[in-house]
Write a protein that holds these residues in place. Structure first.
Motif, PDB file in Angstrom:
ATOM      1  N   GLU A 115       0.844  -1.194   0.000  1.00  8.72           N
ATOM      2  CA  GLU A 115       0.000   0.000   0.000  1.00  8.72           C
ATOM      3  C   GLU A 115       0.879   1.244   0.000  1.00  8.72           C
ATOM      4  OE1 GLU A 115      -2.988   0.044   3.038  1.00  8.72           O
ATOM      5  OE2 GLU A 115      -3.328  -2.118   2.918  1.00  8.72           O
ATOM      6  N   GLU A 116       0.284   2.361  -0.412  1.00  6.09           N
ATOM      7  CA  GLU A 116       1.020   3.621  -0.468  1.00  6.09           C
ATOM      8  C   GLU A 116       0.270   4.723   0.266  1.00  6.09           C
ATOM      9  OE1 GLU A 116       1.965   4.681  -4.480  1.00  6.09           O
ATOM     10  OE2 GLU A 116       3.566   3.163  -4.641  1.00  6.09           O
ATOM     11  N   THR A 117       1.029   5.712   0.729  1.00  9.56           N
ATOM     12  CA  THR A 117       0.445   6.903   1.332  1.00  9.56           C
ATOM     13  C   THR A 117      -0.065   7.827   0.230  1.00  9.56           C
ATOM     14  OG1 THR A 117       2.469   8.229   1.257  1.00  9.56           O
ATOM     15  CG2 THR A 117       2.187   6.760   3.154  1.00  9.56           C
ATOM     16  N   ALA A 118      -0.709   8.908   0.642  1.00  6.32           N
ATOM     17  CA  ALA A 118      -1.184   9.903  -0.333  1.00  6.32           C
ATOM     18  C   ALA A 118      -0.027  10.531  -1.093  1.00  6.32           C
ATOM     19  CB  ALA A 118      -1.989  10.980   0.382  1.00  6.32           C
ATOM     20  N   ASP A 119       1.172  10.501  -0.512  1.00  8.95           N
ATOM     21  CA  ASP A 119       2.352  11.069  -1.160  1.00  8.95           C
ATOM     22  C   ASP A 119       3.039  10.068  -2.090  1.00  8.95           C
ATOM     23  OD1 ASP A 119       2.515  13.719   0.313  1.00  8.95           O
ATOM     24  OD2 ASP A 119       2.535  12.328   1.995  1.00  8.95           O
ATOM     25  N   GLY A 120       2.491   8.848  -2.183  1.00  4.73           N
ATOM     26  CA  GLY A 120       3.071   7.855  -3.072  1.00  4.73           C
ATOM     27  C   GLY A 120       4.195   7.042  -2.482  1.00  4.73           C
ATOM     28  N   HIS A 121       4.328   7.050  -1.143  1.00  3.15           N
ATOM     29  CA  HIS A 121       5.369   6.271  -0.475  1.00  3.15           C
ATOM     30  C   HIS A 121       4.780   4.969   0.063  1.00  3.15           C
ATOM     31  CE1 HIS A 121       7.786   9.797  -0.906  1.00  3.15           C
ATOM     32  NE2 HIS A 121       7.090  10.499  -0.038  1.00  3.15           N
ATOM     33  N   GLU A 122       5.577   3.904   0.058  1.00  8.94           N
ATOM     34  CA  GLU A 122       5.142   2.657   0.693  1.00  8.94           C
ATOM     35  C   GLU A 122       4.698   3.000   2.101  1.00  8.94           C
ATOM     36  OE1 GLU A 122       4.787  -0.492   3.128  1.00  8.94           O
ATOM     37  OE2 GLU A 122       6.634   0.716   3.353  1.00  8.94           O
ATOM     38  N   ILE A 123       3.561   2.459   2.538  1.00  5.33           N
ATOM     39  CA  ILE A 123       2.882   3.022   3.705  1.00  5.33           C
ATOM     40  C   ILE A 123       3.648   2.830   5.015  1.00  5.33           C
ATOM     41  CG2 ILE A 123       1.452   0.988   4.216  1.00  5.33           C
ATOM     42  CD1 ILE A 123      -0.863   3.093   4.681  1.00  5.33           C
ATOM     43  N   ASP A 168      16.297   0.474  -2.715  1.00  8.39           N
ATOM     44  CA  ASP A 168      14.885   0.070  -2.758  1.00  8.39           C
ATOM     45  C   ASP A 168      14.218   0.364  -1.419  1.00  8.39           C
ATOM     46  OD1 ASP A 168      12.540  -0.976  -3.861  1.00  8.39           O
ATOM     47  OD2 ASP A 168      12.991  -3.011  -3.186  1.00  8.39           O
ATOM     48  N   LEU A 169      14.330   1.603  -0.972  1.00  8.45           N
ATOM     49  CA  LEU A 169      13.755   1.983   0.315  1.00  8.45           C
ATOM     50  C   LEU A 169      12.239   1.822   0.340  1.00  8.45           C
ATOM     51  CD1 LEU A 169      15.861   5.200   1.043  1.00  8.45           C
ATOM     52  CD2 LEU A 169      16.004   3.013   2.265  1.00  8.45           C
ATOM     53  N   GLN A 170      11.607   1.905  -0.829  1.00  6.50           N
ATOM     54  CA  GLN A 170      10.154   1.841  -0.913  1.00  6.50           C
ATOM     55  C   GLN A 170       9.635   0.424  -1.181  1.00  6.50           C
ATOM     56  OE1 GLN A 170       8.369   4.560  -0.352  1.00  6.50           O
ATOM     57  NE2 GLN A 170       9.362   6.361  -1.205  1.00  6.50           N
ATOM     58  N   SER A 171      10.512  -0.561  -1.163  1.00  2.03           N
ATOM     59  CA  SER A 171      10.125  -1.968  -1.401  1.00  2.03           C
ATOM     60  C   SER A 171       9.339  -2.136  -2.696  1.00  2.03           C
ATOM     61  CB  SER A 171       9.317  -2.516  -0.212  1.00  2.03           C
ATOM     62  OG  SER A 171      10.070  -2.491   0.970  1.00  2.03           O
ATOM     63  N   ARG A 172       9.799  -1.483  -3.747  1.00  2.00           N
ATOM     64  CA  ARG A 172       9.130  -1.616  -5.039  1.00  2.00           C
ATOM     65  C   ARG A 172       9.563  -2.883  -5.769  1.00  2.00           C
ATOM     66  NH1 ARG A 172       6.606   3.248  -5.964  1.00  2.00           N
ATOM     67  NH2 ARG A 172       7.545   5.099  -4.991  1.00  2.00           N
TER      68      ARG A 172
END
Length: 319
Positions: A115-123, A168-172
């Motif tokens: 999932e992501e935040t409103a800012d587009g970051h992994e939650i 890969d800080l955002q686990s993409r």
């Protein structure tokens, strides 16, 4: 203070008085954050709960007031997953100074999908680390206005076995919820250590301390209805686990000591005494991978870019 043997005695049930001081606890409406707030309220300080849910904050304040006579507790709406809201949330504190903030709020997901935040970051990374990173930037003027403020970052024992993937800080590339959670908490802990380095370099009066709760289970946590209700079955079923881990009330102890104990120093790591999992709080050696300044510096730069905090991250003197 570099070892448990050199720290003075500390009684988790007889905390020092703190009248006139103001503490902010993010996520203070539930879990460990609730018990941090309850215990700090018993010192006579003003405790502000940062919470996404006004209803949950109201329930938590009612529970604290029922247990702590004359508790000075209030709440502000604070959503760490919404970076654009944090500056106004800090303004709503309406205080001249802040003596400590406990970065406790967090998201933990057990299952996919990502999932992501409103800012587009992994939650989990976006809330647990980036939200607190940006919040600290906006809080720094209030912290610098206090005589000796503290930023206390609540990490996790789960972070001890993790390593950051700075690419890969955002686990993409690969998303595993438990690993992503552990890495988000590790990022928070790197931030707490690196923040103190920068505060010391700026000769700031603010100190940054990292804490972790060890193993803290709901089933070992005393009831605080309606915030938390432990059934008899849960209590009996968890009895064997009490040999190794503890409840969330005890999980709050390291952070509470990091806020209140004048012997605590910036850059330290505080956790439970017994195997880092349970017991009274102690100053433990900073984990080897957490002490790597090159990783911390790269994470800091990435966090500045991702949060878009204006200018250089502020310390005393450049707020």
């Amino acid at each position: 203070m570099s070892s448990a043997s050199s720290t003075p005695s500390w009684d988790v049930h007889r905390l020092p008085r703190a009248e006139g001081r103001v503490f902010l606890v993010t996520g203070g409406n539930a879990g460990i954050g609730y018990f941090v707030a309850e215990q700090l309220s018993a010192t006579g300080a003003t405790v502000v709960l940062g919470s996404r849910s006004p209803a949950k904050a109201e329930a938590a304040m009612g529970s604290i007031r029922a247990r702590v006579a004359g508790a000075r507790v209030r709440a502000v709406r604070m959503d760490l997953a919404d970076l654009s809201s944090l500056q106004s949330a800090v303004a709503s504190l309406d205080v001249a100074r802040l003596d400590a903030v406990v970065h406790n709020a967090g998201v933990a997901l057990d299952d996919p999908p990502r999932e992501e935040t409103a800012d587009g970051h992994e939650i989990m990374f976006g809330t647990n680390h980036l939200g607190h990173f940006a919040l600290t930037r906006w809080l720094m003027p209030l912290l610098s206005a206090a005589p000796a403020a503290r930023v206390v970052t609540m990490g996790s024992f789960a972070a001890k076995s993790e390593r950051l993937d700075l690419d890969d800080l955002q686990s993409r590339k690969e998303y595993r919820p438990k690993r992503t959670y552990g890495r988000s908490k590790l990022a928070q802990m790197y931030f707490g250590v690196e923040l103190d380095r920068r505060l010391r370099a700026a000769d700031s009066t603010v100190a940054s301390v990292v804490a972790h709760p060890g193993g803290a289970l709901d089933s070992l946590t005393p009831s605080r209805p309606p915030v938390h209700v432990r059934t008899t079955g849960a209590r009996l079923g968890a009895a064997p686990a009490a040999l190794l881990v503890q409840g969330k009330d005890a999980g709050a102890w390291p952070a509470v000591r990091a806020v209140l104990d004048p012997a605590v120093r910036g850059g330290q790591l505080w956790g439970p005494r017994v195997f880092g999992l349970r017991g009274e709080p102690r100053n433990e050696p900073v984990w080897e991978h957490l002490a790597d300044p090159s990783v911390a510096a790269r994470l800091w730069d990435a966090s500045c870019e991702l949060t878009r905090v204006p200018g250089q991250f502020p310390t005393a003197g450049n707020t």
